[in-house]
Design a protein around this motif. Structure first.
Motif, PDB file in Angstrom:
ATOM      1  N   SER B  25       0.743  -1.113  -0.077  1.00 38.55           N
ATOM      2  CA  SER B  25       0.118  -0.036  -0.075  1.00 38.55           C
ATOM      3  C   SER B  25       0.810   1.219  -0.049  1.00 38.55           C
ATOM      4  O   SER B  25       0.550   2.355  -0.555  1.00 38.55           O
ATOM      5  CB  SER B  25      -0.798   0.101   1.310  1.00 38.55           C
ATOM      6  N   ARG B  74      -8.854  -7.609  -5.136  1.00 32.66           N
ATOM      7  CA  ARG B  74      -9.480  -7.154  -3.893  1.00 32.66           C
ATOM      8  C   ARG B  74      -8.242  -6.199  -3.407  1.00 32.66           C
ATOM      9  O   ARG B  74      -8.405  -4.914  -2.908  1.00 32.66           O
ATOM     10  CB  ARG B  74      -9.799  -8.068  -2.799  1.00 32.66           C
ATOM     11  N   ILE B  75      -7.037  -6.747  -3.648  1.00 34.27           N
ATOM     12  CA  ILE B  75      -5.832  -6.084  -3.125  1.00 34.27           C
ATOM     13  C   ILE B  75      -5.693  -4.806  -4.066  1.00 34.27           C
ATOM     14  O   ILE B  75      -5.364  -3.694  -3.376  1.00 34.27           O
ATOM     15  CB  ILE B  75      -4.686  -7.018  -3.569  1.00 34.27           C
ATOM     16  N   GLU B  78      -8.251  -2.021  -2.964  1.00 36.21           N
ATOM     17  CA  GLU B  78      -7.678  -1.476  -1.649  1.00 36.21           C
ATOM     18  C   GLU B  78      -6.631  -0.619  -1.968  1.00 36.21           C
ATOM     19  O   GLU B  78      -6.777   0.627  -1.296  1.00 36.21           O
ATOM     20  CB  GLU B  78      -7.504  -2.388  -0.639  1.00 36.21           C
ATOM     21  N   ALA B  82      -6.930   3.303  -1.082  1.00 33.44           N
ATOM     22  CA  ALA B  82      -5.690   4.300  -0.256  1.00 33.44           C
ATOM     23  C   ALA B  82      -5.149   5.467  -0.999  1.00 33.44           C
ATOM     24  O   ALA B  82      -4.961   6.452  -0.346  1.00 33.44           O
ATOM     25  CB  ALA B  82      -4.768   3.226   0.136  1.00 33.44           C
ATOM     26  N   SER B 102     -13.811   4.540   2.070  1.00 36.46           N
ATOM     27  CA  SER B 102     -13.524   4.031   0.751  1.00 36.46           C
ATOM     28  C   SER B 102     -14.777   3.973  -0.188  1.00 36.46           C
ATOM     29  O   SER B 102     -15.758   3.711   0.416  1.00 36.46           O
ATOM     30  CB  SER B 102     -12.468   2.901   0.626  1.00 36.46           C
ATOM     31  N   SER B 104     -14.759   2.105  -2.774  1.00 36.70           N
ATOM     32  CA  SER B 104     -14.508   0.935  -3.791  1.00 36.70           C
ATOM     33  C   SER B 104     -14.363  -0.336  -3.120  1.00 36.70           C
ATOM     34  O   SER B 104     -14.092  -0.333  -1.835  1.00 36.70           O
ATOM     35  CB  SER B 104     -13.228   1.054  -4.819  1.00 36.70           C
TER      36      SER B 104
END
Lengths: 104, 104
Positions: B25, B74-75, B78, B82, B102, B104
């Motif tokens: 991230s 999904r990763i 996210e 971020a 968020s 999304s």
């Protein structure tokens, strides 16, 4: 560092993530076998809650706790699917864990 | 190994996963900054396709390629969230990446 450098770093992290996710899945499959032998249910909500709580507890950011929770909900879902595929494979010898489909 | 032993191993893997996901991230946030400076769009479908292809390519199982794809979708989601939160923070100084929400 350039955009390309950061992307190379992400690619490296992603290789480790794929490895760890599969290692985790192997553990979950072993747990599935033990549960089957002991006639325990596949779905154990208390343990799932514990996994999510641990993940949030270990989260130092920048991902939000909500993001970590969503990611681990998916990880748990996929682990459960792999357990299901493996059980099905054990029972009829047909399904292939690498190519099987999942209902969760 | 007992059920408790396997679960301890999963807990250890999960700690590493949380760490790697946050490290990833951070890289995505740096990429977001560079994109913003260069006026590049946040969403770059070619790169996302590449990330998913790499993940499937590196997958040795037991997770299915479909499972790996769902996990990385999904990763990526996210990471994009971020980036969005961080951009918002930069522009109004209010949002907090750790506690932000968020879309999304």
């Amino acid at each position: 560092m350039s955009l390309a450098d950061w992307r190379r770093r992400i690619d490296e992290i992603d290789r480790k993530l794929v490895e760890l996710l599969n290692e985790r899945s192997k553990c979950a499959l072993e747990i599935g076998k033990l549960k089957q032998q002991a006639n325990l249910p596949l779905y154990q909500p208390d343990r799932e809650r514990e996994v999510l709580e641990n993940a949030e507890h270990n989260n130092g950011g920048p991902l939000t706790d909500a993001a970590i929770r969503r990611l681990f909900e998916r990880i748990i879902d996929e682990a459960r699917s792999a357990e299901r595929i493996a059980m099905h494979k054990d029972s009829d010898g047909k399904a292939d864990a690498k190519g099987g489909s999942s209902d969760s």
